[in-house]
Scaffold this motif. Structure first.
Motif, PDB file in Angstrom:
ATOM      1  N   UNK A  25      18.438  33.757  27.220  1.00 22.26           N
ATOM      2  CA  UNK A  25      16.998  33.717  26.957  1.00 22.26           C
ATOM      3  C   UNK A  25      16.435  32.339  27.299  1.00 22.26           C
ATOM      4  N   UNK A  26      15.351  32.338  28.076  1.00 19.06           N
ATOM      5  CA  UNK A  26      14.715  31.086  28.463  1.00 19.06           C
ATOM      6  C   UNK A  26      15.431  30.336  29.565  1.00 19.06           C
ATOM      7  N   UNK A  27      16.512  30.924  30.099  1.00 16.84           N
ATOM      8  CA  UNK A  27      17.300  30.250  31.128  1.00 16.84           C
ATOM      9  C   UNK A  27      17.527  31.192  32.313  1.00 16.84           C
TER      10      UNK A  27
ATOM     11  N   UNK B  88      11.875  28.919  30.533  1.00 18.96           N
ATOM     12  CA  UNK B  88      11.045  28.053  29.694  1.00 18.96           C
ATOM     13  C   UNK B  88      11.822  27.162  28.747  1.00 18.96           C
ATOM     14  N   UNK B  89      13.161  27.310  28.668  1.00 17.44           N
ATOM     15  CA  UNK B  89      13.881  26.549  27.655  1.00 17.44           C
ATOM     16  C   UNK B  89      13.951  25.064  27.982  1.00 17.44           C
ATOM     17  N   UNK B  90      14.106  24.719  29.262  1.00 18.39           N
ATOM     18  CA  UNK B  90      14.237  23.300  29.582  1.00 18.39           C
ATOM     19  C   UNK B  90      13.930  23.065  31.051  1.00 18.39           C
ATOM     20  N   UNK B  91      13.686  21.800  31.381  1.00 19.45           N
ATOM     21  CA  UNK B  91      13.370  21.478  32.773  1.00 19.45           C
ATOM     22  C   UNK B  91      13.575  20.001  33.041  1.00 19.45           C
ATOM     23  N   UNK B  92      13.979  19.701  34.267  1.00 20.73           N
ATOM     24  CA  UNK B  92      14.092  18.346  34.784  1.00 20.73           C
ATOM     25  C   UNK B  92      14.002  18.466  36.302  1.00 20.73           C
ATOM     26  N   UNK B  93      13.895  17.358  37.019  1.00 22.52           N
ATOM     27  CA  UNK B  93      13.712  17.472  38.467  1.00 22.52           C
ATOM     28  C   UNK B  93      14.789  18.286  39.182  1.00 22.52           C
TER      29      UNK B  93
END
Length: 463
Positions: free
Chosen positions: A318-320, A339-344
């Protein structure tokens, strides 16, 4: 040993922590520090943080706690110790030592820790009784808690190890004492905490190898720019080093990755052996992730066929990358929830994967983005820099929320600009305007910038 054997007895807790029993002896079948998560039979650990866990001991007992670890007497059976966090750490070490048969793995990396950990767990489960971190329990509380939750009869276990600042990973790895440890990748994540930026992140990630048992296996991504930092540290520590990547010379080499609806076909070599297998993941980053998983499983004595079977059935968390069809009133569209996490790094991988997805006639490839956090002084440039991989992937439209994503929005060509709002909540309120029939929409952002609000609002259009 029978399955009914308790996870912890008060006598074991006393032995592990040096504490003293107050009240009647007890036995616990689980352990938590959150009084709201108590299920009957749990051990409650009264940690002191922003709020003092002792204030919630009565609630824990009311919810069925069998006993507690505390620093002062409470209204129920408990082991009293000098420091409850140190007691939790001691339980983790005791749990590890009382189950010497367990082959342990540890996972860190700038991207993909949780998904790779859970994919490894899927393989371990097929091979025999296994244990793993839940959620993202990867910090100074989560790692010893996961160790303390380890049933004494399992054969294998895998632990996720994270960090927010220098010096956090090595001590956690030394708790786990893994037989195999991996660094999934290295990138500009949490760089505001490191004076030397990404190089500092690489050194911190490589410190996971400090906890390896003698002769343990270090698994490293050979494709990242700073792989030398990671590999050199593994060699200096005397680990058995194995690498994965796309170039010649890697122990696991990715040759081809072909996504399709709901999965991908992978062609690779593992220790020189040709492999062709399928994944239930379509993101390009899963080409290398799958090789990392296979190398870790091999080091934990799981047969290759078992690992491939696990990967074939391991679906996005979920979210990944979870993908659903939203049957909105105006017409159905596809939602990819990142939507769980993000970076470049993960942003670029997500754009590339979205760009490779076939789209229906008249449909568009759309990204909805919220701010990437903890990027320090490089934040403005890194947000603006997303325009390049978006263009390279051929994406049609970008919606955005947040002050940092406004940096990206302002440098996009007018034809690619969708909506921008100050907050994710404001953009979520306009969810019905963000997608149309036949579109494929990826929502991605840091957890703290509330990208999940937008994903939930888009999903709700089909309800």
């Amino acid at each position: 040993m029978p399955d009914s054997e308790p996870l912890w007895t008060s006598a074991e807790i006393e032995a592990a922590t040096g504490g003293r029993l107050s009240g009647a002896p007890f036995a616990a079948t689980g352990i938590t520090y959150n009084s709201r998560e108590i299920v009957p039979g749990d051990l409650f650990v009264a940690l002191k943080g922003a709020r003092d866990g002792h204030d919630f001991a009565d609630m824990a007992f009311a919810n069925g706690a069998a006993g507690a670890i505390v620093e002062r007497a409470v209204n129920g059976p408990a082991v009293i110790t000098g420091d409850t966090l140190h007691a939790l750490e001691a339980l983790g070490v005791f749990s590890r030592e009382r189950a010497p048969q367990v082959k342990r793995g540890a996972v860190t990396g700038s991207v993909g820790k949780t998904s790779v950990t859970q994919a490894i767990k899927a393989g371990l489960d097929l091979a025999g009784p296994a244990h793993a971190s839940i959620k993202s329990y990867n910090n100074h509380i989560g790692v010893p808690l996961t160790l303390a939750r380890m049933p004494r009869t399992v054969e294998r276990a895998v632990f996720e190890i994270g960090m927010n600042a220098p010096g956090e990973i090595a001590p956690l790895s030394k708790f786990v004492r893994p037989h195999a440890a991996c660094v999934t990748t290295v990138g500009p994540v949490h760089i505001e905490a490191f004076a030397d930026g990404e190089a500092g992140v690489a050194a911190e990630k490589a410190s996971i190898f400090e906890g390896l048992v003698p002769g343990g296996t270090a698994v490293a991504n050979g494709d990242v720019a700073l792989s030398g930092v990671v590999c050199d540290r593994a060699r200096a520590l005397g680990a058995r080093l194995v690498t994965f990547g796309t170039d010649m010379g890697h122990d696991a080499r990715l040759l081809d990755f072909q996504p399709f609806e709901g999965g991908a076909r992978v062609r690779a070599e593992l220790y020189g052996r040709p492999l062709d297998f399928e994944l239930a993941q379509s993101g390009f980053h899963w080409g290398l992730n799958s090789l990392c998983v296979l190398l870790m499983l091999d080091a934990l004595d799981v047969p290759l066929e078992t690992g491939l079977q696990a990967l074939a059935g391991f679906r996005p968390l979920a979210g990944r990358g979870e993908t659903i069809t939203v049957r909105a009133p105006g017409g159905a569209f596809t939602l990819i929830d990142e939507s769980y996490n993000a970076n470049p790094l993960s942003m670029a991988a997500g754009f590339r994967s979205l760009g490779a997805r076939p789209v229906a006639t008249g449909g568009r490839r759309i990204v909805v983005l919220t701010d990437m956090l903890e990027l320090g002084e490089q934040s403005h440039a890194l947000h603006e820099g997303l325009a390049e991989p978006i263009a390279a992937a051929g994406l049609d439209l970008v919606h955005a929320a947040g002050p940092e994503m406004k940096r990206l929005y302002d440098v996009l060509p007018a034809a690619r600009r969708g909506e921008w709002r100050e907050t994710a909540a404001e953009l979520a309120a306009d969810a019905a305007t963000l997608a149309g029939p036949g579109d494929i929409v990826m929502v991605k952002g840091s957890n703290g910038s509330k990208a999940s609000l937008i994903a939930k609002a888009l999903a709700a259009l089909g309800e």
